[in-house]
Write an enzyme that holds these catalytic residues in place. Structure first.
Site, PDB file in Angstrom:
ATOM      1  N   ASP A  13      -5.315   2.147   5.674  1.00 57.15           N
ATOM      2  CA  ASP A  13      -4.469   3.002   4.822  1.00 57.15           C
ATOM      3  C   ASP A  13      -3.653   4.007   5.632  1.00 57.15           C
ATOM      4  O   ASP A  13      -3.314   5.084   5.137  1.00 57.15           O
ATOM      5  CB  ASP A  13      -5.305   3.769   3.770  1.00 57.15           C
ATOM      6  CG  ASP A  13      -6.129   2.835   2.914  1.00 57.15           C
ATOM      7  OD1 ASP A  13      -5.608   1.756   2.583  1.00 57.15           O
ATOM      8  OD2 ASP A  13      -7.276   3.170   2.594  1.00 57.15           O
ATOM      9  N   LYS A  16       0.574   1.368   7.431  1.00 57.77           N
ATOM     10  CA  LYS A  16       1.107   0.265   8.268  1.00 57.77           C
ATOM     11  C   LYS A  16       2.221  -0.475   7.563  1.00 57.77           C
ATOM     12  O   LYS A  16       3.206  -0.883   8.183  1.00 57.77           O
ATOM     13  CB  LYS A  16      -0.018  -0.720   8.626  1.00 57.77           C
ATOM     14  CG  LYS A  16      -1.093  -0.119   9.492  1.00 57.77           C
ATOM     15  CD  LYS A  16      -2.204  -1.106   9.783  1.00 57.77           C
ATOM     16  CE  LYS A  16      -3.013  -1.478   8.563  1.00 57.77           C
ATOM     17  NZ  LYS A  16      -3.795  -0.375   7.985  1.00 57.77           N
ATOM     18  N   GLY A  40      -3.795  -3.498   1.259  1.00 61.58           N
ATOM     19  CA  GLY A  40      -2.821  -3.160   0.225  1.00 61.58           C
ATOM     20  C   GLY A  40      -1.718  -2.381   0.905  1.00 61.58           C
ATOM     21  O   GLY A  40      -1.946  -1.282   1.391  1.00 61.58           O
ATOM     22  N   HIS A  41      -0.554  -2.969   1.013  1.00 61.77           N
ATOM     23  CA  HIS A  41       0.549  -2.309   1.699  1.00 61.77           C
ATOM     24  C   HIS A  41       1.605  -1.894   0.698  1.00 61.77           C
ATOM     25  O   HIS A  41       2.159  -2.726  -0.016  1.00 61.77           O
ATOM     26  CB  HIS A  41       1.133  -3.243   2.768  1.00 61.77           C
ATOM     27  CG  HIS A  41       0.193  -3.462   3.911  1.00 61.77           C
ATOM     28  ND1 HIS A  41       0.309  -4.497   4.804  1.00 61.77           N
ATOM     29  CD2 HIS A  41      -0.889  -2.759   4.301  1.00 61.77           C
ATOM     30  CE1 HIS A  41      -0.666  -4.403   5.692  1.00 61.77           C
ATOM     31  NE2 HIS A  41      -1.408  -3.369   5.400  1.00 61.77           N
ATOM     32  N   GLN A 225      -6.283  -3.269   7.622  1.00 64.28           N
ATOM     33  CA  GLN A 225      -7.407  -2.335   7.800  1.00 64.28           C
ATOM     34  C   GLN A 225      -7.140  -1.439   9.019  1.00 64.28           C
ATOM     35  O   GLN A 225      -6.009  -1.046   9.224  1.00 64.28           O
ATOM     36  CB  GLN A 225      -8.743  -3.089   7.913  1.00 64.28           C
ATOM     37  CG  GLN A 225      -9.168  -3.743   6.603  1.00 64.28           C
ATOM     38  CD  GLN A 225      -8.521  -5.092   6.361  1.00 64.28           C
ATOM     39  OE1 GLN A 225      -8.594  -5.954   7.225  1.00 64.28           O
ATOM     40  NE2 GLN A 225      -7.901  -5.292   5.228  1.00 64.28           N
ATOM     41  N   THR A 301      -5.297  -1.196  -3.290  1.00 67.38           N
ATOM     42  CA  THR A 301      -5.938  -2.439  -3.742  1.00 67.38           C
ATOM     43  C   THR A 301      -6.867  -2.183  -4.915  1.00 67.38           C
ATOM     44  O   THR A 301      -6.868  -2.906  -5.908  1.00 67.38           O
ATOM     45  CB  THR A 301      -6.707  -3.089  -2.568  1.00 67.38           C
ATOM     46  OG1 THR A 301      -5.766  -3.373  -1.536  1.00 67.38           O
ATOM     47  CG2 THR A 301      -7.393  -4.384  -2.983  1.00 67.38           C
ATOM     48  N   GLY A 303      -7.531   1.151  -6.274  1.00 68.13           N
ATOM     49  CA  GLY A 303      -7.272   2.394  -7.018  1.00 68.13           C
ATOM     50  C   GLY A 303      -8.309   3.475  -6.780  1.00 68.13           C
ATOM     51  O   GLY A 303      -8.250   4.547  -7.384  1.00 68.13           O
ATOM     52  N   ARG A 304      -9.278   3.208  -5.878  1.00 64.85           N
ATOM     53  CA  ARG A 304     -10.331   4.206  -5.645  1.00 64.85           C
ATOM     54  C   ARG A 304      -9.764   5.446  -4.961  1.00 64.85           C
ATOM     55  O   ARG A 304      -8.887   5.334  -4.100  1.00 64.85           O
ATOM     56  CB  ARG A 304     -11.415   3.617  -4.726  1.00 64.85           C
ATOM     57  CG  ARG A 304     -12.238   2.526  -5.368  1.00 64.85           C
ATOM     58  CD  ARG A 304     -13.269   1.985  -4.400  1.00 64.85           C
ATOM     59  NE  ARG A 304     -12.669   1.189  -3.332  1.00 64.85           N
ATOM     60  CZ  ARG A 304     -13.354   0.624  -2.354  1.00 64.85           C
ATOM     61  NH1 ARG A 304     -14.658   0.777  -2.286  1.00 64.85           N
ATOM     62  NH2 ARG A 304     -12.750  -0.100  -1.431  1.00 64.85           N
ATOM     63  N   PRO A 305     -10.300   6.649  -5.310  1.00 62.99           N
ATOM     64  CA  PRO A 305      -9.854   7.849  -4.580  1.00 62.99           C
ATOM     65  C   PRO A 305     -10.296   7.742  -3.124  1.00 62.99           C
ATOM     66  O   PRO A 305     -11.414   7.308  -2.853  1.00 62.99           O
ATOM     67  CB  PRO A 305     -10.582   9.000  -5.277  1.00 62.99           C
ATOM     68  CG  PRO A 305     -11.546   8.401  -6.217  1.00 62.99           C
ATOM     69  CD  PRO A 305     -11.293   6.938  -6.355  1.00 62.99           C
ATOM     70  N   LYS A 332       2.892  10.429   7.144  1.00 60.39           N
ATOM     71  CA  LYS A 332       2.554  11.463   6.162  1.00 60.39           C
ATOM     72  C   LYS A 332       2.490  12.871   6.759  1.00 60.39           C
ATOM     73  O   LYS A 332       1.671  13.695   6.326  1.00 60.39           O
ATOM     74  CB  LYS A 332       1.244  11.105   5.461  1.00 60.39           C
ATOM     75  CG  LYS A 332       1.399   9.893   4.529  1.00 60.39           C
ATOM     76  CD  LYS A 332       0.239   9.797   3.583  1.00 60.39           C
ATOM     77  CE  LYS A 332       0.581   9.008   2.339  1.00 60.39           C
ATOM     78  NZ  LYS A 332      -0.533   8.879   1.417  1.00 60.39           N
TER      79      LYS A 332
END
Ligand code: IMP
Length: 432
Positions: A13, A16, A40-41, A225, A301, A303-305, A332
């Site tokens: 996360d 990338k 999840g990109h 990852q 992917t 939705g988890r915090p 960021k």
């Protein structure tokens, strides 16, 4: 010709997808070499968001061919769903822009079922996987009983292969986990249809890669990852089931180590982790919540915090070593504006002893107390900066401190999710 490997320097996360999308116009081939749709990109182009899980993030650049290498595990339903969506949006008109290795192993329904059954049974000791069947699919590959993409096209042998594997998988699912069995005839019928739809994309991708290199094209390898989720170099057992480090490109794509020119490590300006496992600089209180809210830190992917904390230079130094970073991207940076005092971990105290190295064992990592240095944050919004010199002094000091602590130059800085919200200090694909 230059080859550049872009990999995550933390727990995934790191952004990338955004960096690969930004680099893609300078590359002709974008190659994924490990992992699966656990990734999840998130890409934002002209305000429109695209989330990709298995198709390489170069796809939105019409000049690229996007390769899924033999080291990837492919859930054919997810891949076809993503391709259909890209076609619908006009981003994919020509199937030859996506090449899928016939040697990539398949994620089949029993893999996702087993992933979920195991996590449920593990309860407190659960890894917190994405539930996408990644671990069970890699297990079958290594156990030499996996079914591969090309097998979907060999209809005459497929039924027998599916029944053979299903017998064993269902035994584990039903007898051990008291889970529902998977119907092999249903999997077979689906597999025939999936094979028919995937056929135009299936390729001997090592050859595609070799010809691109011979023709002097720029090739971008896209990691998924991150270094600390790597099966060998990560915080085992709280890791994924593949090698995520730059060296995995060689086996996972089919390229010799002599052909890799540059390795770009990608980090956030702070640290996040999703799922279980140790996280020395984690902030569980108000500061963690603020980072999560400002940085919109929720998994693309699942939705988890995401768990949030300070930047950790001990980890980044370890990542630089095991990947051989030639350059860094910091994402960021904008999120840190107005945070008051910023912290960077420069060392740990493990069982009372000071160390500057990332510990070897899980228990040491779990007991590591970060030693911080503090920096003043900047107050102003930096998302409109386009040149390094436009950043406030405090932001530049932060970047330059990271360079000094890690010993690798920061060449790309992301100051917002949009493609154009990127500052480049050099030419990323310049020859080594
Ligand atoms: P798996 O890869 O689904 O088996 O999950 C193993 C661990 O890796 C869990 O902690 C997941 O949350 C984490 N993980 C897997 N893929 C990603 C990713 O793309 N980003 C962040 N964490 C990930």
């Amino acid at each position: 010709m230059t080859t550049l490997v872009a990999v995550g320097a933390q727990w995934g996360d790191e952004g990338k997808g955004k960096i690969v999308d930004w680099l893609a116009p300078q590359a002709q081939l974008v190659v994924r070499f490990h992992g699966g749709n656990n990734a999840g990109h998130t890409l934002v182009v002209e305000g429109e968001q695209t989330i990709l899980h298995v198709v390489p993030a170069g796809i939105l650049d019409p000049g690229t061919v996007n390769v899924i290498g033999p080291g990837v595990v492919v859930d054919p339903t997810v891949l076809l769903g993503e391709l259909a969506e890209l076609e619908r949006r006009g981003a994919l008109r020509d199937p030859s822009r996506v090449r899928v290795s016939g040697r990539a192993h398949l994620i089949l329904p029993w893999h996702t079922a087993l992933d979920k059954a195991r996590e449920e049974a593990a309860r407190k000791r659960a890894i917190g996987t994405t539930g996408r069947g990644i671990g069970p699919a890699y297990e079958d590959k290594v156990a030499r009983r996996g079914i591969r993409v090309a097998d979907l096209l060999r209809v005459e042998d497929l039924r027998e292969a599916i029944h053979r594997v299903a017998e064993q998988k269902n035994f584990e699912l039903v007898e051990f986990y008291r889970w529902e069995a998977v119907d092999p005839e249903h999997v077979y019928a689906q597999a025939l249809e999936l094979g028919r739809q995937l056929e135009p994309y299936v390729d001997h991708t090592e050859r595609t890669l070799e010809s691109a290199l011979r023709e002097g094209k720029n090739v971008l390898f896209e990691g998924a990852q991150g270094t600390f989720l790597d099966i060998d170099h990560g915080t085992y057992p709280y890791v994924t089931s593949s090698n995520c480090v730059a060296g995995a490109v060689c086996a996972g794509a089919g390229i010799g180590p002599t052909r890799i020119d540059r390795v770009l490590g990608i980090t956030k300006a702070y640290t996040t982790r999703v799922g279980g496992g140790p996280f020395p600089t984690e902030e569980t209180g108000a500061l963690g919540e603020k980072l999560r809210a400002v940085g919109a830190e929720f998994g693309a992917t699942t939705g988890r915090p995401r768990r949030c904390g300070w930047l950790d230079a001990v980890m980044l130094r370890e990542a630089a070593t095991v990947n051989g970073f030639t350059q860094l991207a910091i994402n960021k940076l904008d999120v840190l504006a107005g945070m008051g005092e910023l912290r960077i971990a420069t060392a740990y105290r493990v069982n009372g002893k000071l160390t500057h190295e990332f510990p070897m064992t899980l228990s040491e990592i779990e007991s590591a107390e970060p030693v911080y240095e503090t920096h003043e944050a900047w107050a102003e919004d930096i998302s409109s900066c386009r040149r390094y010199e436009e950043l406030p002094d405090a932001a530049r000091r932060y970047i330059e401190r990271v360079e000094a602590l890690v010993g690798v130059p920061v060449e790309l800085i992301s100051i917002g999710p949009g493609r154009d919200e990127t500052i480049s200090r050099t030419e990323p694909f310049r020859p080594a």
